[in-house]
Design a protein around this motif. Structure first.
Motif, short mmCIF file in Angstrom:
data_model
loop_
_atom_site.label_atom_id
_atom_site.label_comp_id
_atom_site.label_asym_id
_atom_site.label_seq_id
_atom_site.Cartn_x
_atom_site.Cartn_y
_atom_site.Cartn_z
N SER A 146 41.01 119.34 30.69
CA SER A 146 39.81 119.41 29.86
C SER A 146 39.32 117.99 29.57
O SER A 146 40.08 117.03 29.62
N SER A 147 38.03 117.88 29.29
CA SER A 147 37.44 116.59 28.94
C SER A 147 36.38 116.82 27.86
O SER A 147 36.01 117.95 27.56
N GLN A 148 35.89 115.72 27.30
CA GLN A 148 34.93 115.83 26.22
C GLN A 148 33.53 116.19 26.72
O GLN A 148 32.69 116.63 25.94
N SER A 149 33.29 116.02 27.99
CA SER A 149 31.99 116.34 28.59
C SER A 149 32.20 117.31 29.75
O SER A 149 33.34 117.54 30.16
N PRO A 150 31.13 117.91 30.28
CA PRO A 150 31.30 118.81 31.43
C PRO A 150 32.10 118.15 32.54
O PRO A 150 31.90 116.97 32.86
N HIS A 182 32.37 122.38 35.57
CA HIS A 182 33.01 123.25 34.58
C HIS A 182 32.54 122.77 33.21
O HIS A 182 32.97 121.72 32.73
N ASP A 183 31.64 123.53 32.59
CA ASP A 183 31.09 123.10 31.31
C ASP A 183 31.45 124.05 30.17
O ASP A 183 30.80 124.07 29.13
N GLU A 184 32.48 124.83 30.37
CA GLU A 184 32.92 125.75 29.33
C GLU A 184 33.79 125.01 28.31
O GLU A 184 34.29 123.92 28.56
N THR A 185 33.96 125.63 27.15
CA THR A 185 34.78 125.01 26.11
C THR A 185 36.27 125.16 26.40
O THR A 185 37.08 124.41 25.87
N THR A 186 36.63 126.11 27.25
CA THR A 186 38.03 126.29 27.62
C THR A 186 38.41 125.33 28.75
O THR A 186 37.56 124.94 29.55
N PRO A 187 39.68 124.93 28.85
CA PRO A 187 40.10 124.03 29.93
C PRO A 187 39.92 124.67 31.31
O PRO A 187 39.92 125.89 31.45
#
Length: 310
Positions: free
Chosen positions: A275-279, A291-296
Motif C-alpha cells: 500500500s502507498s499514500q497515493s494511487p 490500484h487506487d483503492e483504500t485497501t492494499p
C-alpha cells in the motif's frame, strides 16, 4: 490427439511491425489448428471462453509478455472445471521475457511448425512448469511499481524495441551523471508499506519488484531466489538513495540473499500486500495498471502453468 488453438494479438510489437506475419501463421495453422485473432480484451475473453467450452488442450499465444499475461488471466478464469491447457509461446513482443525463461528459439513460423509436427506425430510434449503470480484480479509472472513503471511509460512513448530500451538506459545513465532532468522525472523515492503474514514493513524505496521468474528484461538477475523454495515468489524493495543507485546497482544484482543487503530488502513469501499514500501505479508483465483503492494491493502465487518447450 491434442486440439490446438492459437491466440494472435495483431497489436504486439513484432506483429504490428510485420502485419503479414499473422496471415503466414494462419496459413501454417490451416487444417491443423484453430486460429483466433483478437481485437480487444473483451474479444480475447470471449474467444478463450469458447476454447474452454470446446475442449482445446493446447493454446499457442502469438504476442508479447503482456499478451501472454492477459491470455493466461482469461485461461485461468474460464478453465475453472478443467485442467489448464498446455501453453506454447510463439513470441511476438519486444522483450519476450517468458519465452526467454523456457528458451524458445527461432521465428514464430518455425516454432508453430514444430508444435504442429509434434502434436500430429503424437510425440510427447516436453514442458517446463512456471508458477504464476496473482496481482489483484490478474495473473502474470513479474510485478513492478515506482520508478520501474515511470521508466516503462517513457519507453512506451516511442515503442522502439530492444535498441530503444538500450538507448533509454544510456540516456538515464548520462542524466544520472549530469544530475539531469530525465533521471529526476523518472527515478525518485516513495514510501510504501508491505505486509507478509505477521511481518509488517515500511520502506522509502525507488521501486519494488515481485515475481516467480528470476531474470528481468535484458537478463538482469534481480529475483534469483524466486521459486527456489516451492510455492514462494521473491519480492525485492530497492531502498538505496537515489543518488547512489547507479553505483550500487551491480551489487544489488549480484547479492542473492533474503533480508537487508546493500541497497535492497528481499523476502520470499506466498502472499504480500503493498500500500502507498497515493494511487499505486504498477506493471504486470509490461501491462500498466492503477490500484487506487483504500485497501492494499494483494500479491499471491497463482496456479502452475505448463509451457511447451519448442
Amino acid at each position: 490427439m491434442s486440439r490446438i488453438g492459437i491466440i494472435a494479438n495483431p497489436y504486439s510489437k513484432l506483429n504490428k511491425r510485420n502485419p503479414a506475419q499473422i496471415e503466414t501463421l494462419r496459413t501454417i495453422a490451416s487444417k491443423h489448428a484453430d486460429f483466433f485473432v483478437t481485437d480487444s480484451l473483451q474479444d480475447l475473453s470471449q474467444k478463450v471462453k469458447t476454447m474452454a467450452n470446446t475442449g482445446f488442450d493446447v493454446i499457442a499465444i502469438c504476442g508479447g509478455d503482456g499478451t501472454i499475461a492477459l491470455t493466461m488471466t482469461e485461461i485461468i478464469r474460464w478453465y475453472t472445471r478443467k485442467e489448464l491447457p498446455k501453453i506454447a509461446i510463439l513470441k511476438g513482443g519486444t522483450m519476450n521475457l517468458v519465452a526467454s525463461q523456457i528458451n524458445i528459439q527461432g521465428s514464430q513460423a518455425s516454432v508453430l511448425r514444430r508444435l504442429i509436427r509434434r502434436v500430429e506425430q503424437r510425440s510427447a510434449l516436453t514442458t517446463s512448469k512456471l508458477q504464476t503470480l496473482q496481482v489483484g484480479d490478474h495473473f502474470g509472472f513479474l510485478y513492478a511499481d515506482g520508478s520501474a513503471v515511470r521508466i516503462l511509460k517513457e519507453f512506451y512513448r516511442k515503442k522502439s524495441g530492444i535498441l530503444g530500451a538500450i538507448w533509454l538506459g544510456l540516456r538515464l545513465v548520462s542524466s544520472f551523471l549530469r544530475k539531469g532532468r530525465l533521471v529526476s522525472k523518472l527515478i525518485y523515492e516513495e514510501t510504501v508499506k508491505a505486509k507478509s503474514g505477521a511481518q509488517t514493513m515500511e520502506f522509502t524505496s525507488l521501486g519494488n519488484f515481485a515475481g516467480t521468474i528470476r531474470k528481468l528484461p535484458l537478463g538482469f538477475p534481480l529475483l534469483p531466489l524466486a521459486m527456489k523454495q516451492k510455492g514462494l515468489f521473491q519480492a525485492t524493495f530497492i531502498t538505496c538513495p537515489k543518488e547512489k543507485l547507479l553505483w550500487q546497482l551491480p551489487l544489488i544484482m549480484i547479492k542473492h540473499k533474503e533480508g537487508t543487503s546493500l541497497g535492497k530488502y528481499s523476502i520470499c513469501c506466498d502472499e504480500l500486500e503493498i500500500s502507498s499514500q497515493s494511487p499505486l501505479h504498477y506493471t504486470l508483465d509490461g501491462e500498466l495498471f492503477i490500484h487506487d483503492e483504500t485497501t492494499p494491493l494483494k500479491i499471491s502465487q497463482g496456479p502452475e502453468v505448463e509451457f511447451i518447450k519448442l
